[in-house]
Each structure stands twice: as structure tokens, then as C-alpha cells.
Design a protein around this motif. Structure first.
Motif, PDB file in Angstrom:
ATOM      1  N   UNK A  96       2.482   1.554  -3.551  1.00  0.00           N
ATOM      2  CA  UNK A  96       1.487   1.941  -4.562  1.00  0.00           C
ATOM      3  C   UNK A  96       1.072   3.397  -4.431  1.00  0.00           C
ATOM      4  N   UNK A  97       0.876   3.852  -3.228  1.00  0.00           N
ATOM      5  CA  UNK A  97       0.399   5.215  -3.013  1.00  0.00           C
ATOM      6  C   UNK A  97       1.499   6.252  -3.151  1.00  0.00           C
ATOM      7  N   UNK A  98       2.751   5.820  -3.274  1.00  0.00           N
ATOM      8  CA  UNK A  98       3.855   6.763  -3.347  1.00  0.00           C
ATOM      9  C   UNK A  98       4.298   7.276  -1.997  1.00  0.00           C
ATOM     10  N   UNK A  99       3.761   6.704  -0.946  1.00  0.00           N
ATOM     11  CA  UNK A  99       4.124   7.153   0.402  1.00  0.00           C
ATOM     12  C   UNK A  99       5.574   6.816   0.718  1.00  0.00           C
ATOM     13  N   UNK A 100       6.032   5.659   0.213  1.00  0.00           N
ATOM     14  CA  UNK A 100       7.417   5.257   0.447  1.00  0.00           C
ATOM     15  C   UNK A 100       8.343   6.069  -0.454  1.00  0.00           C
ATOM     16  N   UNK A 101       9.317   6.727   0.138  1.00  0.00           N
ATOM     17  CA  UNK A 101      10.284   7.537  -0.611  1.00  0.00           C
ATOM     18  C   UNK A 101      11.570   6.739  -0.786  1.00  0.00           C
ATOM     19  N   UNK A 150       5.857  -2.990  -8.256  1.00  0.00           N
ATOM     20  CA  UNK A 150       5.646  -1.573  -7.951  1.00  0.00           C
ATOM     21  C   UNK A 150       6.957  -0.877  -7.579  1.00  0.00           C
ATOM     22  N   UNK A 151       7.887  -1.608  -6.994  1.00  0.00           N
ATOM     23  CA  UNK A 151       9.209  -1.015  -6.744  1.00  0.00           C
ATOM     24  C   UNK A 151       9.895  -0.696  -8.064  1.00  0.00           C
ATOM     25  N   UNK A 196       0.831  -1.208   0.000  1.00  0.00           N
ATOM     26  CA  UNK A 196       0.000   0.000   0.000  1.00  0.00           C
ATOM     27  C   UNK A 196       0.865   1.257   0.000  1.00  0.00           C
ATOM     28  N   UNK A 197       1.968   1.244   0.781  1.00  0.00           N
ATOM     29  CA  UNK A 197       2.841   2.421   0.820  1.00  0.00           C
ATOM     30  C   UNK A 197       3.551   2.622  -0.525  1.00  0.00           C
TER      31      UNK A 197
END
Length: 593
Positions: free
Chosen positions: A412-417, A565-566, A409-410
Motif C-alpha cells: 500500500x505504501x509503495x515501499x515494495x518495488x 493492491x498488487x 502495508x509495504x
């Protein structure tokens, strides 16, 4: 403008006058000439009858003398024939040298007992003659009168008629020019005021005082201009209110005319289309979606509200289209963006369905064994320990599933930098090999790093690349842009899958090779392989080739989705290649630094 109207009116007058003069000349000339010919024919018949009477009664003079005397008296040529058509006497030729005249139309009538007449041009002298023949005892007599005198008189008459017509034409043209000029000036004033009104000057007036047809037209235009001025003021006020209302909407609104031209669009519509709406241009130049165009056309044709779904207005976005007919035959369409709503709804449905499905088995197991323990199994230490271990394993599986869901989820949402930096491909390969070397050894599997040439030889059946793409070793490859931890997680998921499903091959190969503006990494096992129908869906969440075996191995079904996604976040790609009984190869690409 005046000149154009003047010349048009003058042209019309000229045509009418010329047509009248020509018709008059032709009618009078032809009537006079026909009357003169009739009179000549009547006189010639009387003279022919007198000639016939003398031929029948004069027994003293020979026929040749009678023909000569009567020809001189009548001023016409005299010919006498017998019943067979033989010429007995002629006033101008030797009868013996003349041909038989029985076939002449006038003699045919005369020999049958009637008066015959005919007009034809003489073949010898080229002059038209009027021939009249009457019957006599033992044959017929004929008078031939030349019509050349009639043609001369007719030419003089026509000349005088033409002269009179020319004088009348000149006189009429003077009055026609004056009338045309006066009416042209009045029409020019009307056209000028009408043009000013068309250009938006609704206060322009003609103020014509005449009460004829042109004056009535001018008065009607003045009256219409006053009403249009009043109506336009009211329409302009209503239009401002409507535009303010429509521009305040979140949905895009566009109005299309009956002939398919864009009449109006609100601000959200202008922002929606990259090139902006083009007013008074075909709607297909603004919106090319076939579903949208078909809905607008159906609404305008059926005079009913139509709805549809458009997905190609903007790539990756879906719109709900509602088209309603307009009174003038066009349609107005409202486009509501459903992309975010559908994405959220689909995410919610998928999440609920997938998580419910994945949690059902461990929850059922935990519940069942917990109930068994509560029902008295706690008194027996051996099964109690076994049941608690099963509960612990299922709890750990649920924990891994929850952790993978949060990670996915992180990402996909772009939350992970991601901390992207320039990294040599060899370092990424060696880090992965070092971290999984001992784990692979415990499974009896040889984990090694190979160059692309060895990889091509071992995967010759797949024919993935040629020797021109290979490099002597990963150390010679250009650095890539990558987050070390994220790429390590990708390698972890791929190697973990290879250990679980490719252990039968006894070996796992890691490698990399150069590609244009990128470096391609691969993880290859030599196990049972994957059927081709599964390859397109391997990177979907919770998709498993062998569901029972995957759950037994403790997998969550999210590892490949996380890896995908990565890769997308790094601007790269990932894919799988496999053949049954020949192992599998997972390939991912990273851009060069």
C-alpha cells in the motif's frame, strides 16, 4: 472631449431657448387671437341687438329690406326666423329655399329668450363664421360674421412673432455658445486630471482659481487626490505586510467580493487549483465545489463565520473550509487540506480495530489454554499435548496475520518495488499450476489450465464474453508486464481460496484470454459460490463471507486485499464473479508489454 461637452451644453441651451420661444409664441398668439374674437363677438352682439330693435319697431319697411340694409351696415349676414325656425328674411339667400334653422345652437338660445352665439365652419364655402342671435317678438334675428379676416391678421402676427423669436434665439445662441465653450474647457481639464488620478497618477492637480460651482468641484477633487495619495501609501504598506503573511501560510486563502468575483488569493491557493486563480472573475470558474460555494455565500449573507467540508475541489482530497464575512459584503475563505490527516487517522483506526478483532480470538485461546496448563493440566500428558498444539496453531495464525499485515502495508505504501518485465501469460499459468498441483491433488481436486472457449462454455450462465474474445490456448496470447513473484502471490491467494471454499466442485480451472491492450487471467472453482451482496466487498481487508469457516481454515482475511493492491501497482484490476451453487471466478487483468 471638449467638443462633446460643448455640444451637450449647446444642445441644452438650444432646447431651453427653443422651448421658451415656442411657449412665448403660442401663449402670446393664442391670447391675442382670443382677445380679438371676444371683441368681435361683443360688437356683433351690440349690432344684433340694434337689428332686433329695428325689426320690432320698423313697421314701414319689409323684413327683406331691413335685412339687406342692416347686413350692409354691419358687414355681416342677417337672418330672421319665426318661433318655429322658419326663415322669414335673409340678406344673402331666398328664404323660401332655406332649411329650418330651429336646430341651430345660437337660435335655440335666442328662442329661449337668451343671447346665443356659436362658431363653426360653413359647409358651403368652407369659411369659419361667428354666429350671434338675439330674441325678438315672434322669433329671433342672427348676424353671421366671417372670421377669415381674423385668421389673416393672426397669421401676420404669428409671422412677426416668429421673426422676433428667431432674432432672440440667434442672439441667445451666441452668448450660450461662448458660455458653453468656456465651461466645456474647464470641465475638460477637470475630467483629464480625474482620469490621470484614476490611472494611478495621484500627484495630478487641477489648480482651479474660480470660486463658482465648477471651481469648488475642482478644489474638492484636488483635496481628495491628496488624501487618497496619503491613504494609498499607507494601504500599500499594509497590503505588502498582509500578502507576505498570507503567502507564508500552508493553508490556501481566497477572498471573494460581494458579487462573487475573486479579489485575491495567496500562493498556496494558486498552487492548489491547476489552472490558477482568475482574479476579477467569478469564483465558480476557479473552484466548482458546491459545498465551498454554499459556505462562502452563507458567510457573506449571514455575516457569520461558517465551516464546511469540501471533497470535490480536487478529486481524492478533502478540505476543511472556513469562511468569514468581509466588511464590504464579500467573504474570505481558508482551505485546509485534511486528506493526509484523514488518511492517517483512518488507517490508524482501521488497523487498531481490525488487528484487535483478528488477534482477540487466538490470544484468548492461547491465554485460556496456558492458564489451564498452569492450573495443573501439565500432570496429564494427553491433554497437555493437545493444549500445546492448539497454542501452537493460534501462534502460527498470529504469525501469518502479522506477516500479511506487513506485506499489505509495504504494498500500500509503495515501499515494495516490483521487478516488472515482459512475461508470457502461459508461463504465469504453468508456474501457478505446477506449484499447486500436488496440494490440489491431496485435497482431491483437479487443477487444470483451460483455454477461454472452455471457460465460456462452463460459465455460460454468467455470459462473461463471446467467442470472438477467445484464443485457442494461452500460448497464443501477447506477453504482459508483470513481476513474476508478485503475480505468483496473487495466484497463490486465489488458488488457496478456491481450494478452501470451492473444493466441493472437485475442479479448479486456470486460464487467460486477450483483451484490448491487456490480458485477462481467471481462477474458477465450481463450489457453492458467493452471494451477490458480498461481491463488492470481497477485496476489503479482513472481510469474510463466512467468518467462522475462514478462521477455522487458518485464513487471515488479507489475501484478496494484498492481491488487489498488487494489481493496482501493476496498472491492472481484479474482480470477482459468482452465482450461488455455480461456483466463483476471480478475474485479474495485466497490461500487455
Amino acid at each position: 472631449m471638449t467638443n462633446r461637452i460643448f455640444f451637450k451644453l449647446m444642445g441644452a441651451f438650444l432646447v431651453v431657448i427653443l422651448a421658451a420661444a415656442v411657449i412665448f409664441d403660442l401663449t402670446i398668439g393664442d391670447a391675442w387671437q382670443a382677445s380679438l374674437r371676444t371683441e368681435i363677438e361683443r360688437n356683433l352682439i351690440q349690432k344684433a341687438q340694434l337689428l332686433a330693435h329695428r325689426v320690432e319697431t320698423d313697421r314701414v319697411h319689409p323684413l327683406a329690406d331691413i335685412a339687406a340694409q342692416e347686413a350692409q351696415s354691419a358687414g355681416a349676414r342677417v337672418t330672421v326666423i319665426d318661433p318655429t325656425g322658419k326663415v322669414l328674411a335673409d340678406s344673402e339667400a331666398n328664404p323660401a329655399s332655406m332649411e329650418n334653422n330651429a336646430s341651430r345652437p345660437e337660435f335655440i338660445a335666442a328662442l329661449s329668450g337668451k343671447v346665443g352665439s356659436n362658431q363653426r365652419r360653413s359647409a358651403s364655402i368652407g369659411v369659419p363664421f361667428l354666429y350671434v342671435a338675439v330674441p325678438v317678438s315672434g322669433g329671433a334675428v342672427r348676424l353671421a360674421y366671417p372670421l377669415s379676416d381674423i385668421e389673416g391678421v393672426a397669421a401676420k402676427v404669428r409671422h412677426r412673432l416668429a421673426l422676433a423669436s428667431g432674432l432672440a434665439l440667434l442672439f441667445a445662441l451666441v452668448f450660450a455658445a461662448a458660455a458653453a465653450y468656456w465651461n466645456a474647457r474647464r470641465l475638460d481639464r477637470i475630467v483629464g486630471v480625474a482620469a490621470r488620478i484614476a490611472d494611478g497618477d495621484l500627484q495630478a492637480r487641477i489648480l482651479e482659481t474660480s470660486h463658482d460651482e465648477i471651481g469648488r468641484v475642482a478644489g474638492a477633487i484636488d483635496k481628495t487626490a491628496r488624501r487618497v495619495e496619503q491613504s494609498f501609501a499607507a494601504v500599500r504598506s499594509s497590503q505588502r505586510q498582509l500578502e507576505t503573511l498570507l503567502n507564508s501560510m500552508q493553508d490556501a486563502v481566497i477572498a471573494i467580493s460581494a458579487d462573487g468575483l475573486v479579489q485575491w488569493a495567496n500562493q498556496p491557493m494558486n498552487r492548489l487549483v491547476p489552472q490558477g486563480t482568475r482574479l476579477n472573475q467569478p469564483v465558480v470558474e476557479t473552484i466548482r465545489d458546491p459545498d465551498f460555494l454554499a459556505t462562502v455565500k452563507e458567510a457573506a449573507a449571514a455575516h457569520e463565520v461558517k465551516t464546511a467540508r469540501a471533497t470535490s475541489i480536487i478529486p481524492g482530497r478533502a478540505f476543511d473550509v472556513t469562511a468569514a464575512p468581509l466588511p464590504d459584503g464579500g467573504a474570505v475563505a481558508v482551505l485546509r487540506d485534511l486528506t493526509e490527516t484523514e488518511r492517517v487517522e483512518k488507517t490508524r483506526r482501521d488497523f487498531i480495530a481490525n488487528v484487535s478483532h483478528e488477534l482477540r480470538t487466538p490470544l484468548t485461546s492461547i491465554q485460556g489454554y496456558a492458564e489451564t496448563l498452569l492450573d495443573g493440566a501439565l500432570d496429564d500428558p494427553a491433554p497437555t499435548r493437545e493444549f500445546l498444539e492448539i497454542i501452537r496453531k493460534n501462534s502460527a495464525r498470529m504469525s501469518r496475520l502479522t506477516e500479511d499485515l506487513l506485506t499489505l502495508a509495504r504494498v500500500e505504501s509503495g515501499e515494495t518495488r516490483f521487478d516488472v518485465e515482459s512475461v508470457p501469460p502461459a508461463e504465469l499459468l504453468h508456474d501457478a499450476e505446477e506449484n499447486f498441483r500436488e496440494i490440489a491433488r491431496t485435497h482431491g481436486i483437479d487443477l487444470q489450465i483451460k483455454n477461454s472457449s472452455d471457460h465460456d462454455e462452463q460459465r455460460h450462465a454468467l455470459q462473461r464474453s463471446n467467442s470472438a474474445d477467445s484464443t485457442p490456448s494461452p500460448d497464443g496470447l501477447p506477453p504482459v508486464l508483470a513481476d513474476r513473484e508478485a503475480i505468483h502471490q496473487v495466484f497463490s491467494n486465489l488458488i488457496d481460496n478456491a481450494l478452501k471454499y470451492g473444493a466441493a466442485g472437485g475442479k479448479i480451472v486456470l486460464g487467460a484470454r486477450a483483451r484490448p491492450h491487456a490480458v485477462e487471467f481467471f481462477v474458477q472453482d465450481f463450489g457453492a459460490g458467493i452471494a451477490s451482496e458480498h461481491l463488492p466487498r470481497l477485496f476489503e481487508r479482513f472481510y469474510r463471507v463466512d467468518k467462522a469457516r475462514s478462521r477455522e481454515s487458518g485464513g487471515t482475511g488479507l489475501g484478496l486485499a494484498i492481491a488487489k493492491h498488487i494489481m493496482l501497482a501493476h496498472g491492472g484490476s481484479i474482480r470477482a464473479e459468482s452465482e450461488l451453487a455455480h461456483g466463483s471466478t476471480f478475474v485479474f487483468t495485466l497490461p500487455t508489454a
